[in-house]
Scaffold this motif. Sequence first.
Motif, short mmCIF file in Angstrom:
data_model
loop_
_atom_site.label_atom_id
_atom_site.label_comp_id
_atom_site.label_asym_id
_atom_site.label_seq_id
_atom_site.Cartn_x
_atom_site.Cartn_y
_atom_site.Cartn_z
N ASN A 174 30.16 39.64 78.67
CA ASN A 174 28.91 38.75 79.11
C ASN A 174 29.34 37.54 78.44
N HIS A 175 28.72 36.67 78.98
CA HIS A 175 28.83 35.01 79.14
C HIS A 175 30.37 34.34 78.44
N LEU A 176 31.77 35.17 79.22
CA LEU A 176 32.80 34.56 79.87
C LEU A 176 32.78 34.38 80.48
N ASP A 177 33.83 33.30 81.14
CA ASP A 177 34.22 32.68 82.21
C ASP A 177 34.94 33.39 83.42
N ALA A 178 35.65 33.81 84.28
CA ALA A 178 36.72 34.40 85.13
C ALA A 178 37.74 34.73 84.17
N GLU A 179 38.26 32.75 83.70
CA GLU A 179 39.61 32.67 83.25
C GLU A 179 39.23 33.42 82.56
N ALA A 180 38.84 33.21 80.89
CA ALA A 180 38.84 34.27 80.10
C ALA A 180 38.08 35.40 80.48
N ILE A 181 38.06 36.32 81.13
CA ILE A 181 37.87 37.24 81.63
C ILE A 181 39.61 38.12 81.28
N GLU A 182 39.68 37.35 82.17
CA GLU A 182 41.40 38.08 82.69
C GLU A 182 42.40 37.90 81.64
N TRP A 183 41.88 36.93 80.51
CA TRP A 183 42.53 36.32 79.36
C TRP A 183 42.23 38.32 78.41
N LEU A 184 40.86 38.53 78.16
CA LEU A 184 40.98 39.21 77.26
C LEU A 184 41.46 40.81 78.10
N GLN A 185 41.74 40.66 79.66
CA GLN A 185 42.22 41.78 80.33
C GLN A 185 43.32 42.26 79.81
N GLY A 339 33.10 28.59 88.73
CA GLY A 339 33.52 27.98 87.68
C GLY A 339 33.42 28.13 85.94
N PRO A 340 34.16 27.06 85.44
CA PRO A 340 33.76 27.98 83.65
C PRO A 340 32.90 27.15 82.89
N ASN A 341 31.80 27.83 82.34
CA ASN A 341 30.62 27.38 81.91
C ASN A 341 29.96 26.14 81.03
N GLY A 342 29.63 25.08 82.18
CA GLY A 342 28.75 24.56 81.14
C GLY A 342 29.13 23.23 82.11
N ILE A 343 29.79 24.03 83.70
CA ILE A 343 30.37 22.54 84.40
C ILE A 343 29.44 21.79 85.26
N GLY A 344 28.26 22.71 86.04
CA GLY A 344 27.17 22.35 86.72
C GLY A 344 27.02 23.94 87.88
N ALA A 493 31.11 34.10 101.06
CA ALA A 493 31.51 32.75 101.15
C ALA A 493 31.50 32.46 99.61
N VAL A 494 32.31 31.15 99.06
CA VAL A 494 31.77 31.27 98.06
C VAL A 494 32.01 29.77 97.56
N LEU A 495 31.13 29.51 96.49
CA LEU A 495 31.58 28.25 96.15
C LEU A 495 32.11 27.52 95.24
N SER A 496 33.12 27.34 94.75
CA SER A 496 34.37 26.99 93.31
C SER A 496 33.79 25.56 92.85
N GLY A 499 37.55 21.69 89.74
CA GLY A 499 38.02 20.59 89.23
C GLY A 499 36.44 19.96 88.96
N PRO A 500 36.69 18.62 87.63
CA PRO A 500 35.02 18.00 88.06
C PRO A 500 35.43 17.04 88.83
#
Length: 609
Positions: A174-185, A339-344, A493-496, A499-500
Motif C-alpha cells: 500500500n502506497h508504494l509505486d511500481a518500482e518500489a514494489i518490484e524492489w520489495l518483491q 508513474g512514481p508517487n508525486g509525479i502528477g 491502454a496506459v498513460l505513463s 520522466g519530468p
Amino acid sequence: MLLRAADIEVSFGTHLVLRGANLVVNRGECVALIGNNGSGKSTLLKVLAGTLTPNHGEVERNAPAGLLEQNPRIPGATVGEALAESQAWHQELLDAYQAAVEAGDMDTASGLQDRLDDVGWDLSHRVEAIRDRLQAPSSDTSVEVLSGGQRRRVALARALLRTPDLLLLDEPTNHLDAEAIEWLQGFLSGYRGAVVLVTHDRYLLEAVTDRIVEVEDGLTVSYKGSYADYLVARAERRSRLEKSEMSRVATLAREAAWASRSPAARSTKQRARLKRLEELEDERPLIREQTFDLDLRTGFKGGQSMIELDNVTGGYDGNPLFKKVTTSIQAKSCVGVLGPNGIGKSTLFKLITRELEPIAGAVHRAPRVKLAVIDQARSGLDDTDTLFEAAGGGATHVTLNGNSIHVAGFLKRFMFRRDQLDQRVGELSGGERMRLLLARLMLDGANVILLDEPTNDLDLMTLRILEEALIAFDGASLVISHDRALLDRVCTAVLSFDGPGELVRYASRMQALQARVEETPAPPPKKKATPVKATSVGLTGKEKRELAALPEKLESLEVERDELGKQLADPATYQGDSARAAELGAAYKEAESAVLEAYERWEELESRQ
C-alpha cells in the motif's frame, strides 16, 4: 520452527473474529494470510506479534518478530530518528561485542563477531539505501507532518531494517509505486528470515510465497505452494466440501422425515438413529462464500470520445508537472495511469474533474459525460453518518435499475451485516469504506469513472469483483494504480509518466515498462573508452589485467541483470512454478550486487594507477 499458534480465539464484544485459528511458521518460510475483509487477518498478525492477547489459545515464539501494522506508530521527532531507532539492535550487538572483548570472554566475542560479519559492522549505507528504495521522506522530515502514505513507507523501512528472524507485514505494498514494489518483491525473495504477510498483490503472492493460509469463518486453512496453486487447491477443496454438505443435508432430511413419524416407529433400537439426527443438526454447516454483484453499466451507447486532452500542460503556480499532452479517452476503455508517487497522476485527475485549470491547453468532456471519482483518501463520505444514512443519503430506499430497494437490503448485497447499519462511517475499516463507495458508485450511474489506488485495503475477492465490473463497463474509466495484475488484466491502454514533464500513451503496462528499460541510460561512467595505461604505477601485473578486463565483464554482468529484470517484469513468469519466480528474484538481487561490486573494484583499481 519459529512460531506456533494453537486454538487462537479472539472476540470483540459479541463478535467472534477467530474461533480456533492455528498456524506454524518454519525458518526461511514465506507464508501469506488471505481472506475477506474482516475475516481476522490483521487480528491474527497482531496475535502472532504479541501486540494483542487472544481470549483463548497460546502462541509460542522462538525468535523476535517485527510487525508492520496498517496504522503504524512512528517513534521519534524526525524520520532519521525513527529509522535510527529501528537499528538499536545493531548498536546493542556492537556494545555486547565490545564488552565481551574487554572482559576477555573470547568465546562470546567470537560468536558476536561472526554475527557482525554476517549483518555488517556499519549499517548507515543500508539505512539510506532502503529509505531511498521505498521513497520515504528525507531524514530531517518531521514525523508530525507525514501523510498517511509517507507514514506507511517509513514504517515499512523500519520493519525491514530491524531484520528480525520473523517479519510480519500487513499490506506492505500500500502506497508504494511500481518500482518500489518490484524492489520489495526482490528483497522478500532473498530474505533470510521467515515472512508472514497480508497482501492483495497477486504477482507478489505468486513470486514469494511458499504457503498460503486462508482465514475463513474464524479458522485457518493451509495450502502449500503459490497463489496459482492455492486457487486450484481451494476450488478442489470447496467442491469436496459442497458434496459432503449436500450428503449431510440429504441425510438430515431423511432422518427428520423418519423422526416425524408416529411414536410407534421410535422403538428402543431406533434411538441410535435419533442420536445421529442430533449430531447432524449440531454439525456446523458449510459457510457459503461471500460475494456481491457490482454492475457499473449504464446502458451508454456509442464508442465516441468521452474525455479529450488537447495540448495540455498541467501543474501548480506555473510549475508544470507534465507538458503538451494530447490524447483521448474512449467509451468502453479503461486507461491506467502509471508513474512514481508525486509525479502528477492526481493532478491529471483534477484537470479532468475541473478542480484544477490547465496551465496551457484544454480539457474537453463530451456533453453527456457524468463523472464519478473515488480518490485515494476515500473522501466523499461523512464520518459522522451511520452506514444506513451514508448508503441512502438519509432515505430509506434507493433506486437501482429502476427498482426501489430498501437500504438495508441494498447494503446486504455488499456484505454489510444488519448489526452494522447503525455503525458510524468513521468506524469502518478501509476495505468496508471502499465497499460502501463502490455501492454508491453503482447507484450514481456515472459513465466516466476515475479511481485513485482503488485496490488499497481491498481483499482478493472484492478486487476480482471490481476488475470484472471494469472489464464489463460500457463507459470510460481511468485508474491510478500500482497493482500490476489489475493493470495487466483490465486496462486497454496506459498513460505513463516517463520522466519530468513527459506523459506518454502505451498499449499496455508491459509496453511502457519495456520502453523504459530500453531508454534507461547505462550507469556512468562508460569506462570502455578510457585506455588502460601499460605502465600503470601501483598495480601488480595481475591487477592491470583485471582492470583491462573489467569493461567487458561489466557489460556482461549488466546484460545478465537486465535480462533477469525483463523476466521478473513479465506476468507470464508468475503463472507457472512459483519456485522459478523466487529463483529469478534471488538471481536478480545477486546480479545487481555483482554489478555494484564490479564498479567499486574498477574505481579502486583506477584510483591506484
